[in-house]
Design a protein around this motif. Structure first.
Motif, PDB file in Angstrom:
ATOM      1  N   ASP A 247       0.835  -1.206   0.000  1.00  0.00           N
ATOM      2  CA  ASP A 247       0.000   0.000   0.000  1.00  0.00           C
ATOM      3  C   ASP A 247       0.871   1.258   0.000  1.00  0.00           C
ATOM      4  OD1 ASP A 247      -2.331  -1.412  -0.067  1.00  0.00           O
ATOM      5  OD2 ASP A 247      -2.762  -1.254   2.079  1.00  0.00           O
ATOM      6  N   THR A 248       2.004   1.158   0.651  1.00  0.00           N
ATOM      7  CA  THR A 248       2.914   2.310   0.726  1.00  0.00           C
ATOM      8  C   THR A 248       3.839   2.400  -0.483  1.00  0.00           C
ATOM      9  OG1 THR A 248       2.906   2.082   3.128  1.00  0.00           O
ATOM     10  CG2 THR A 248       4.672   3.445   2.176  1.00  0.00           C
ATOM     11  N   TYR A 249       4.423   1.271  -0.876  1.00  0.00           N
ATOM     12  CA  TYR A 249       5.533   1.297  -1.838  1.00  0.00           C
ATOM     13  C   TYR A 249       5.199   0.684  -3.198  1.00  0.00           C
ATOM     14  CZ  TYR A 249       8.339   2.423   2.278  1.00  0.00           C
ATOM     15  OH  TYR A 249       8.851   3.027   3.394  1.00  0.00           O
ATOM     16  N   GLY A 250       4.022   0.124  -3.350  1.00  0.00           N
ATOM     17  CA  GLY A 250       3.683  -0.541  -4.611  1.00  0.00           C
ATOM     18  C   GLY A 250       4.044  -2.017  -4.564  1.00  0.00           C
ATOM     19  N   ARG A 251       3.644  -2.725  -5.620  1.00  0.00           N
ATOM     20  CA  ARG A 251       3.759  -4.176  -5.677  1.00  0.00           C
ATOM     21  C   ARG A 251       5.210  -4.637  -5.546  1.00  0.00           C
ATOM     22  NH1 ARG A 251       0.400  -8.315  -8.161  1.00  0.00           N
ATOM     23  NH2 ARG A 251       1.700 -10.030  -8.932  1.00  0.00           N
ATOM     24  N   ILE A 252       5.427  -5.631  -4.708  1.00  0.00           N
ATOM     25  CA  ILE A 252       6.754  -6.249  -4.579  1.00  0.00           C
ATOM     26  C   ILE A 252       7.063  -6.955  -5.896  1.00  0.00           C
ATOM     27  CG2 ILE A 252       8.065  -8.060  -3.390  1.00  0.00           C
ATOM     28  CD1 ILE A 252       6.357  -7.370  -0.855  1.00  0.00           C
ATOM     29  N   PRO A 253       8.169  -6.583  -6.569  1.00  0.00           N
ATOM     30  CA  PRO A 253       8.389  -7.119  -7.920  1.00  0.00           C
ATOM     31  C   PRO A 253       8.888  -8.565  -7.908  1.00  0.00           C
ATOM     32  CG  PRO A 253      10.170  -5.628  -7.323  1.00  0.00           C
ATOM     33  CD  PRO A 253       9.185  -5.585  -6.184  1.00  0.00           C
ATOM     34  N   SER A 254       8.639  -9.242  -9.014  1.00  0.00           N
ATOM     35  CA  SER A 254       9.188 -10.580  -9.235  1.00  0.00           C
ATOM     36  C   SER A 254      10.701 -10.530  -9.057  1.00  0.00           C
ATOM     37  CB  SER A 254       8.831 -11.010 -10.668  1.00  0.00           C
ATOM     38  OG  SER A 254       9.435 -12.233 -10.972  1.00  0.00           O
ATOM     39  N   GLY A 255      11.245 -11.544  -8.375  1.00  0.00           N
ATOM     40  CA  GLY A 255      12.699 -11.588  -8.170  1.00  0.00           C
ATOM     41  C   GLY A 255      13.191 -10.762  -6.999  1.00  0.00           C
ATOM     42  N   ALA A 256      12.279 -10.205  -6.204  1.00  0.00           N
ATOM     43  CA  ALA A 256      12.703  -9.324  -5.106  1.00  0.00           C
ATOM     44  C   ALA A 256      13.472 -10.074  -4.015  1.00  0.00           C
ATOM     45  CB  ALA A 256      11.488  -8.634  -4.483  1.00  0.00           C
ATOM     46  N   VAL A 257      14.238  -9.301  -3.243  1.00  0.00           N
ATOM     47  CA  VAL A 257      14.875  -9.774  -2.010  1.00  0.00           C
ATOM     48  C   VAL A 257      14.113  -9.107  -0.869  1.00  0.00           C
ATOM     49  CG1 VAL A 257      17.011  -9.895  -0.682  1.00  0.00           C
ATOM     50  CG2 VAL A 257      17.101  -9.952  -3.194  1.00  0.00           C
ATOM     51  N   VAL A 258      13.326  -9.897  -0.140  1.00  0.00           N
ATOM     52  CA  VAL A 258      12.410  -9.348   0.863  1.00  0.00           C
ATOM     53  C   VAL A 258      12.961  -9.668   2.252  1.00  0.00           C
ATOM     54  CG1 VAL A 258      10.011  -9.190   1.597  1.00  0.00           C
ATOM     55  CG2 VAL A 258      10.539  -9.838  -0.759  1.00  0.00           C
ATOM     56  N   ILE A 259      13.324  -8.643   2.988  1.00  0.00           N
ATOM     57  CA  ILE A 259      14.024  -8.852   4.272  1.00  0.00           C
ATOM     58  C   ILE A 259      13.261  -8.189   5.405  1.00  0.00           C
ATOM     59  CG2 ILE A 259      16.236  -8.680   5.482  1.00  0.00           C
ATOM     60  CD1 ILE A 259      17.617  -8.237   2.815  1.00  0.00           C
ATOM     61  N   MET A 260      13.044  -8.953   6.476  1.00  0.00           N
ATOM     62  CA  MET A 260      12.459  -8.409   7.700  1.00  0.00           C
ATOM     63  C   MET A 260      13.470  -7.521   8.419  1.00  0.00           C
ATOM     64  SD  MET A 260      11.338 -10.409  11.223  1.00  0.00           S
ATOM     65  CE  MET A 260      13.060 -10.772  11.671  1.00  0.00           C
ATOM     66  N   ASN A 261      13.056  -6.319   8.785  1.00  0.00           N
ATOM     67  CA  ASN A 261      13.867  -5.477   9.670  1.00  0.00           C
ATOM     68  C   ASN A 261      13.157  -5.390  11.015  1.00  0.00           C
ATOM     69  OD1 ASN A 261      15.481  -3.651  10.960  1.00  0.00           O
ATOM     70  ND2 ASN A 261      15.118  -1.952   9.537  1.00  0.00           N
ATOM     71  N   SER A 262      13.664  -6.169  11.978  1.00  0.00           N
ATOM     72  CA  SER A 262      13.032  -6.217  13.307  1.00  0.00           C
ATOM     73  C   SER A 262      13.805  -5.382  14.320  1.00  0.00           C
ATOM     74  CB  SER A 262      12.980  -7.675  13.790  1.00  0.00           C
ATOM     75  OG  SER A 262      14.296  -8.152  14.049  1.00  0.00           O
ATOM     76  N   GLY A 263      14.916  -4.775  13.880  1.00  0.00           N
ATOM     77  CA  GLY A 263      15.771  -4.042  14.813  1.00  0.00           C
ATOM     78  C   GLY A 263      16.803  -4.932  15.490  1.00  0.00           C
ATOM     79  N   TRP A 264      16.823  -6.215  15.096  1.00  0.00           N
ATOM     80  CA  TRP A 264      17.693  -7.187  15.780  1.00  0.00           C
ATOM     81  C   TRP A 264      19.184  -6.992  15.454  1.00  0.00           C
ATOM     82  CZ3 TRP A 264      13.747  -8.538  18.556  1.00  0.00           C
ATOM     83  CH2 TRP A 264      13.849  -9.546  19.497  1.00  0.00           C
ATOM     84  N   SER A 265      19.484  -6.322  14.337  1.00  0.00           N
ATOM     85  CA  SER A 265      20.882  -6.135  13.922  1.00  0.00           C
ATOM     86  C   SER A 265      21.727  -5.506  15.023  1.00  0.00           C
ATOM     87  CB  SER A 265      20.929  -5.255  12.669  1.00  0.00           C
ATOM     88  OG  SER A 265      22.246  -4.946  12.304  1.00  0.00           O
ATOM     89  N   ASP A 266      21.107  -4.591  15.811  1.00  0.00           N
ATOM     90  CA  ASP A 266      21.848  -3.891  16.862  1.00  0.00           C
ATOM     91  C   ASP A 266      22.321  -4.849  17.956  1.00  0.00           C
ATOM     92  OD1 ASP A 266      21.241  -1.622  15.472  1.00  0.00           O
ATOM     93  OD2 ASP A 266      19.599  -1.006  16.797  1.00  0.00           O
ATOM     94  N   LYS A 267      21.668  -6.002  18.099  1.00  0.00           N
ATOM     95  CA  LYS A 267      22.007  -6.940  19.171  1.00  0.00           C
ATOM     96  C   LYS A 267      23.212  -7.817  18.801  1.00  0.00           C
ATOM     97  CE  LYS A 267      17.000  -7.374  20.037  1.00  0.00           C
ATOM     98  NZ  LYS A 267      16.773  -6.454  21.157  1.00  0.00           N
ATOM     99  N   TYR A 268      23.505  -7.934  17.507  1.00  0.00           N
ATOM    100  CA  TYR A 268      24.572  -8.796  17.022  1.00  0.00           C
ATOM    101  C   TYR A 268      25.921  -8.246  17.429  1.00  0.00           C
ATOM    102  CZ  TYR A 268      26.859 -12.094  13.899  1.00  0.00           C
ATOM    103  OH  TYR A 268      27.633 -13.121  13.420  1.00  0.00           O
ATOM    104  N   PRO A 269      26.905  -9.051  17.906  1.00  0.00           N
ATOM    105  CA  PRO A 269      26.940 -10.514  18.005  1.00  0.00           C
ATOM    106  C   PRO A 269      26.791 -11.045  19.443  1.00  0.00           C
ATOM    107  CG  PRO A 269      29.180  -9.697  18.018  1.00  0.00           C
ATOM    108  CD  PRO A 269      28.259  -8.495  18.127  1.00  0.00           C
ATOM    109  N   ASP A 270      26.023 -10.379  20.267  1.00  0.00           N
ATOM    110  CA  ASP A 270      25.822 -10.862  21.644  1.00  0.00           C
ATOM    111  C   ASP A 270      24.825 -12.034  21.616  1.00  0.00           C
ATOM    112  OD1 ASP A 270      24.846 -11.340  24.200  1.00  0.00           O
ATOM    113  OD2 ASP A 270      24.715  -9.230  24.754  1.00  0.00           O
ATOM    114  N   PRO A 271      25.261 -13.267  21.880  1.00  0.00           N
ATOM    115  CA  PRO A 271      24.364 -14.417  21.710  1.00  0.00           C
ATOM    116  C   PRO A 271      23.136 -14.354  22.616  1.00  0.00           C
ATOM    117  CG  PRO A 271      26.450 -15.122  22.695  1.00  0.00           C
ATOM    118  CD  PRO A 271      26.620 -13.694  22.299  1.00  0.00           C
ATOM    119  N   ASN A 272      23.321 -13.875  23.851  1.00  0.00           N
ATOM    120  CA  ASN A 272      22.162 -13.783  24.742  1.00  0.00           C
ATOM    121  C   ASN A 272      21.123 -12.809  24.208  1.00  0.00           C
ATOM    122  OD1 ASN A 272      24.214 -15.079  26.294  1.00  0.00           O
ATOM    123  ND2 ASN A 272      23.037 -14.650  28.147  1.00  0.00           N
TER     124      ASN A 272
END
Lengths: 282, 282
Positions: free
Chosen positions: A122-147
Motif C-alpha cells: 500500500d505504501t511502496y507498490g507491488r513487490i516485484p518478481s525476483g525481489a529480495v524481501v528482508i524483515m527489519n526487526s531491529g535485531w541487527s543492533d544486538k549482534y553478536p551478543d548471543p544472549n
C-alpha cells in the motif's frame, strides 16, 4: 520549455547515481551459530616481514550457517539446489525491507504476516518478481551478543529462544503470489525462535528459493528503492555459506557526491543540455 | 521527428537492461592454493532426514588465498586494510578486461604492459576511476588442474612456475594515472609465475588497492561495458579471502529477455512514447 521538462523527467527516472551499503556482519570468533555447530576458527599462518616486504596470510574454518549467511534450498529440502548450483541471477533482486521493529519490540515471538506485506505494498507498490524481501526487526543492533540475539539466558538451548522471523503464510504468499528470489531476516533464522517445525525453511527449499539470515544494518537503506546482492561463497555441495550482502541504493541527484556513476550522471546531463540548445534552432 | 530521435538516443544511453555473469570458480577440495598453504577441507555435519524434513549442514576450512579470492592490502603491506576494513565501494567498479590471450599463448611468462593498456584505451576509451581491471590470458580454462594452472610438472615448487600476470609498470600506471579500485588476473597471482620479489602485490598493498586472483569465465563478458563486483567474505583481520566475483553487463535492448530490469526498460519506453504523442499537440 517543454523540451527541457521532458528531458529532466527522463533523466530523473533513469539517473544512474548509486550509493552502496554493506549489510554484512564480520566473520570472526564472535560469529553467531545455531547451537550444535562447530565454532569459527581463525589461524594466522604468517604475519611478519618476509625478507624485504611485509607478508600476512591466514586460514579459517567455519560452519556454513553462521553470521550473515545463506540457506541454500538443499539445507531443508532433499534435491534442492546446493550452493554452487544457485544461478547467479537468483542471488540479486530489488530490495523490499519490511519494518516490524515496533511489533517485535513488544512481541519478540512476532512473525511477519501477509497483512504486513499488504501494508508494505500500500505504501511502496507491488513487490516485484525476483525481489529480495528482508524483515527489519531491529535485531541487527544486538549482534553478536548471543544472549541478546537469541533473547535468552541460555543460548545453547533452542527451546528458550525468542526472536522474530517470518510466518509461513507470508513466506508462501511471497513465493506463490510474488515469485520473489530471496527471503531474509536480521535474526538467526527465517523461522522464529520458538519454531519446532521450521515451515519457512521447508517452503524455501521446496521452491528452490534462497534464505539469508543475520542480515545487518538494514536501517541504512530505504525500505524500497534498492537492489540487494547476496553474494554467497561458491561452496561445492554446500547447503549454504557465508555471504557478502550489500545493496545499491538509487539516489536522487542531490545525494550524488563522487564516483563513476555520478560522472555518468553529469555527462548525461551535459549531453541533455547540449541537445536542448541544439533543438532550439528548429 | 527530432523529438523522437532525441528520446530514443537518451533511452539508448540509459537503458537499464542487465545480464549477470558469475566469474567465480567453485570452492572445493580441488581449490588451488599457493604451495605451503593448508588444503581446503569440507565436512558434512548432517545430511539426512531429521524427523519429518530433510536437513543438510556442513562446515569447511580454507586458507584465505585459494581459488577465486581477494588479496587485501594487508597481504603485502604492513598497516594496509585488512579484509573487513575495505570500504564496500572499493569492491565494485566498471570492468576493463585486458585480452592478452594471443601473447600469453606463445609466452607464458607474459606480463601485461602499459602499451597493452594504451591499446585498450584506443579501442574502448579511457579506463574510468574506480575500475576493476582484469587480465584475460585464457588461463581460466586450465583451472583447477594445478599442473596446467602453474604450468609446471612440479606444482609444489614456485621456481618452476610459468604463468602470465601484470608488469609492475602497468600496475603502477593503473594506480597512479587512472586511480583504479582493483587489479585482477585469471591466474594464481597478480605477479607472474617467475616473480621472486612480488612488486605488483607490494604496489597494490602500499596504495590500499585490491587484488583478485583466479577470476574465471572472462570470455563471457565484454571487454568494456560491465560493472564488476568482488564480494569478498568479510573476514575480521583477514589478509584476503574467498570472493564471489560477478559482473552486471549492460545489454542492448535486443538482448533483453526477462526480469525486472527489462520490465523497467519496457515501462520507460512506454512513457517515452506517451510523452512523444502528448508533445505532438504543441
Amino acid at each position: 520549455m517543454l523540451y527541457l521538462f521532458m528531458i529532466s523527467l527522463l533523466f530523473l527516472g533513469s539517473s544512474n547515481c548509486m550509493r552502496i551499503v554493506d549489510l554484512t556482519h564480520e566473520q570472526s570468533i564472535s560469529t553467531i551459530f545455531w547451537p550444535g555447530n562447530p565454532q569459527y576458527n581463525f589461524t594466522i599462518l604468517f604475519r611478519n616481514f618476509s625478507g624485504s616486504y611485509w607478508y600476512e596470510s591466514n586460514s579459517f574454518s567455519t560452519a556454513e550457517h553462521g553470521g550473515t549467511h545463506v540457506d541454500s534450498p538443499a539445507h531443508f529440502y532433499k534435491g534442492g539446489w546446493r550452493t554452487q548450483q544457485i544461478p547467479m541471477e537468483k542471488l540479486v533482486g530489488r530490495g523490499a525491507i519490511i519494518n516490524v521493529k515496533q511489533k517485535a519490540s513488544t512481541n519478540p515471538d512476532y512473525r511477519v504476516s501477509v497483512a504486513d506485506l499488504i501494508d508494505y505494498e500500500d505504501t511502496y507498490g507491488r513487490i516485484p518478481s525476483g525481489a529480495v524481501v528482508i524483515m527489519n526487526s531491529g535485531w541487527s543492533d544486538k549482534y553478536p551478543d548471543p544472549n541478546a540475539v537469541f533473547n535468552t539466558t541460555n543460548p545453547s538451548d533452542p527451546n528458550t529462544f525468542h526472536f522474530p522471523a517470518w510466518h509461513e503464510d507470508a513466506a508462501s504468499w511471497l513465493i506463490n503470489k510474488r515469485n520473489i528470489n530471496i527471503i531474509g531476516v536480521d535474526t538467526p533464522s527465517t523461522d522464529y525462535g520458538q519454531s519446532k517445525t521450521f515451515p519457512v525453511h521447508i517452503l524455501l527449499g521446496k521452491h528452490n528459493k534462497i534464505g539469508v539470515e543475520n542480515v545487518g544494518f538494514l536501517d541504512q537503506i530505504p525500505e524500497s528503492g534498492s537492489t540487494v546482492f547476496v553474494a554467497v561463497v561458491k561452496l561445492r555441495d554446500g547447503s549454504g555459506g557465508p555471504a557478502r550482502v550489500f545493496a545499491m541504493v538509487d539516489e536522487g541527484k542531490d545525494q550524488c557526491t563522487s564516483g563513476s556513476n555520478c560522472q555518468f550522471y553529469s555527462a548525461s546531463l551535459l549531453i541533455a543540455i547540449i541537445l536542448f540548445v541544439l533543438t532550439q534552432k528548429y
